[in-house]
Design an enzyme around this catalytic site. Structure first.
Site, PDB file in Angstrom:
ATOM      1  N   TYR A  38       4.650 -12.037   5.256  1.00 25.14           N
ATOM      2  CA  TYR A  38       3.493 -11.583   4.485  1.00 25.14           C
ATOM      3  C   TYR A  38       3.287 -12.499   3.286  1.00 25.14           C
ATOM      4  O   TYR A  38       4.148 -12.597   2.410  1.00 25.14           O
ATOM      5  CB  TYR A  38       3.748 -10.140   4.047  1.00 25.14           C
ATOM      6  CG  TYR A  38       2.686  -9.487   3.194  1.00 25.14           C
ATOM      7  CD1 TYR A  38       1.375  -9.935   3.150  1.00 25.14           C
ATOM      8  CD2 TYR A  38       3.005  -8.366   2.426  1.00 25.14           C
ATOM      9  CE1 TYR A  38       0.419  -9.315   2.372  1.00 25.14           C
ATOM     10  CE2 TYR A  38       2.054  -7.729   1.648  1.00 25.14           C
ATOM     11  CZ  TYR A  38       0.770  -8.209   1.621  1.00 25.14           C
ATOM     12  OH  TYR A  38      -0.173  -7.586   0.847  1.00 25.14           O
ATOM     13  N   LYS A  75       0.960 -12.376   8.148  1.00 27.59           N
ATOM     14  CA  LYS A  75      -0.099 -11.620   7.478  1.00 27.59           C
ATOM     15  C   LYS A  75      -0.554 -12.434   6.275  1.00 27.59           C
ATOM     16  O   LYS A  75       0.248 -12.717   5.378  1.00 27.59           O
ATOM     17  CB  LYS A  75       0.407 -10.250   7.032  1.00 27.59           C
ATOM     18  CG  LYS A  75      -0.617  -9.450   6.220  1.00 27.59           C
ATOM     19  CD  LYS A  75      -0.012  -8.168   5.657  1.00 27.59           C
ATOM     20  CE  LYS A  75      -1.010  -7.442   4.763  1.00 27.59           C
ATOM     21  NZ  LYS A  75      -0.426  -6.238   4.112  1.00 27.59           N
ATOM     22  N   VAL A 109      -3.813  -6.269   9.134  1.00 26.58           N
ATOM     23  CA  VAL A 109      -2.980  -5.217   8.554  1.00 26.58           C
ATOM     24  C   VAL A 109      -3.859  -4.577   7.490  1.00 26.58           C
ATOM     25  O   VAL A 109      -4.122  -5.170   6.448  1.00 26.58           O
ATOM     26  CB  VAL A 109      -1.672  -5.763   7.964  1.00 26.58           C
ATOM     27  CG1 VAL A 109      -0.851  -4.619   7.364  1.00 26.58           C
ATOM     28  CG2 VAL A 109      -0.863  -6.489   9.039  1.00 26.58           C
ATOM     29  N   THR A 151       0.824  -1.210   0.000  1.00 28.88           N
ATOM     30  CA  THR A 151       0.000   0.000   0.000  1.00 28.88           C
ATOM     31  C   THR A 151       0.856   1.257   0.000  1.00 28.88           C
ATOM     32  O   THR A 151       0.409   2.316  -0.446  1.00 28.88           O
ATOM     33  CB  THR A 151      -0.946  -0.021   1.211  1.00 28.88           C
ATOM     34  OG1 THR A 151      -1.658  -1.265   1.225  1.00 28.88           O
ATOM     35  CG2 THR A 151      -1.954   1.110   1.168  1.00 28.88           C
TER      36      THR A 151
END
EC number: 4.3.3.7
Length: 302
Positions: A132, A160, A202, A44
């Site tokens: 992640y 995540k 998250v 992001t």
């Protein structure tokens, strides 16, 4: 282990430069709205479009502005083990709470390669890790069994998961047990993932609706299902709207519409299509947690 709402931070730009004042304002606003942590320099945050110097500056600004009020988990993952080690060392020197390491993209490593990648990072740098898994972007899926093996050799405080599969998340929760946290990487699935044993999110959505997202997560973790379901229902249409085009294009457009920062993204990303901008605006206006912020002057919401 991690628990709660951790914001997958956008990186504000002013023209071609990082907009440090808006980034600092955003950090303060998010903390004031009771998020549990910040995650700069991830997907992001447009990390692949940042130079090494810019990546380090974003990490440094967020850590400095947070000033110990909440944990800061800096994204250090790349598709090079050597570069990831270098960035993780820098994150540690800057004072990061932990490093978020995405599974290497494009290379498509085998499960043993993923295991060795994380093992090498853990061996080289003394810093907690968040692993992640986002197969839609990396082309590789971290298997729950590999995640379990990583706990034997690396200080992984959370996984995540952005696989989009509740079956996989359920398997992951069972695989890691109480040795690590499982965090949702998909806002629309946060409540279901907590229901099967996840410990938080998250969140992209929390960039623009931090208080409501954090309240929903706390309610779910505390067992207040009625409140969590209410907030999930209020936030769900907006969470879906944030992915009408490639992340972070919609959330940065939403941030501009709410007066938080410019919608500017860097190539190869392009601005949100006009029709989708109207759809996003309608979602913001319909959400009780963002409607009042619309049309504020830039920076006033922060």
């Amino acid at each position: 282990m991690l628990r709660g709402t951790f914001v997958a931070l956008i990186t504000p730009f002013a023209g071609e430069e990082i907009d440090e004042p808006r980034l600092r304002d955003l950090v303060d606003w998010l903390i004031a709205n009771r998020v549990d942590g910040l995650v700069p320099c991830g997907t992001t945050g447009e990390t692949p479009s940042l130079s090494d110097t810019e990546w380090q500056r974003v990490a440094a600004v967020v850590i400095e502005q947070a000033a110990g009020r909440v944990p800061v988990i800096v994204g250090t993952g790349t598709n090079s083990t050597m570069v990831t080690i270098q960035r993780t060392r820098v994150a540690r020197e800057l004072g990061a709470t932990a490093a978020m390491v995405v599974t290497p993209y494009y290379n498509k490593p085998q499960q043993d390669g993923l295991y060795r990648h994380v093992a090498a990072i853990a061996d080289a740098v003394d810093l907690p890790l968040v692993i992640y898994n986002v197969p839609s972007r990396t082309g590789v899926n971290l298997a729950p069994e590999t995640a379990r093996r990583l706990l034997d050799i690396a200080p992984v405080i959370a996984f995540k998961d952005s696989s989009g599969s509740l079956d996989q998340v359920s398997e992951l929760v069972l695989a890691v047990g109480d040795r690590s946290s499982v965090l949702s990487g998909d806002d629309s699935l946060t409540l279901p993932i907590i229901a099967v044993g996840g410990q938080g999110v998250v969140s992209v959505l929390a960039n623009i609706a931090p208080a409501a997202t954090a309240t929903m997560v706390r309610a779910a973790l505390d067992g207040d299902l009625a409140r969590a379901r209410q907030l999930h229902g209020e936030l769900f249409p907006l969470a879906r709207a944030l992915f009408i085009e490639t992340n972070p294009v919609p959330v940065k457009t939403a941030a501009e519409l709410l007066g938080l920062c410019s919608a500017t993204v860097r190539l190869p990303l392009a601005p949100l299509a006009p029709a989708n901008r109207e759809r996003l605006l309608a979602a913001l206006a319909s959400c009780p947690h963002t409607a009042s912020l619309l049309a504020r002057p830039m920076g006033e919401a922060a």
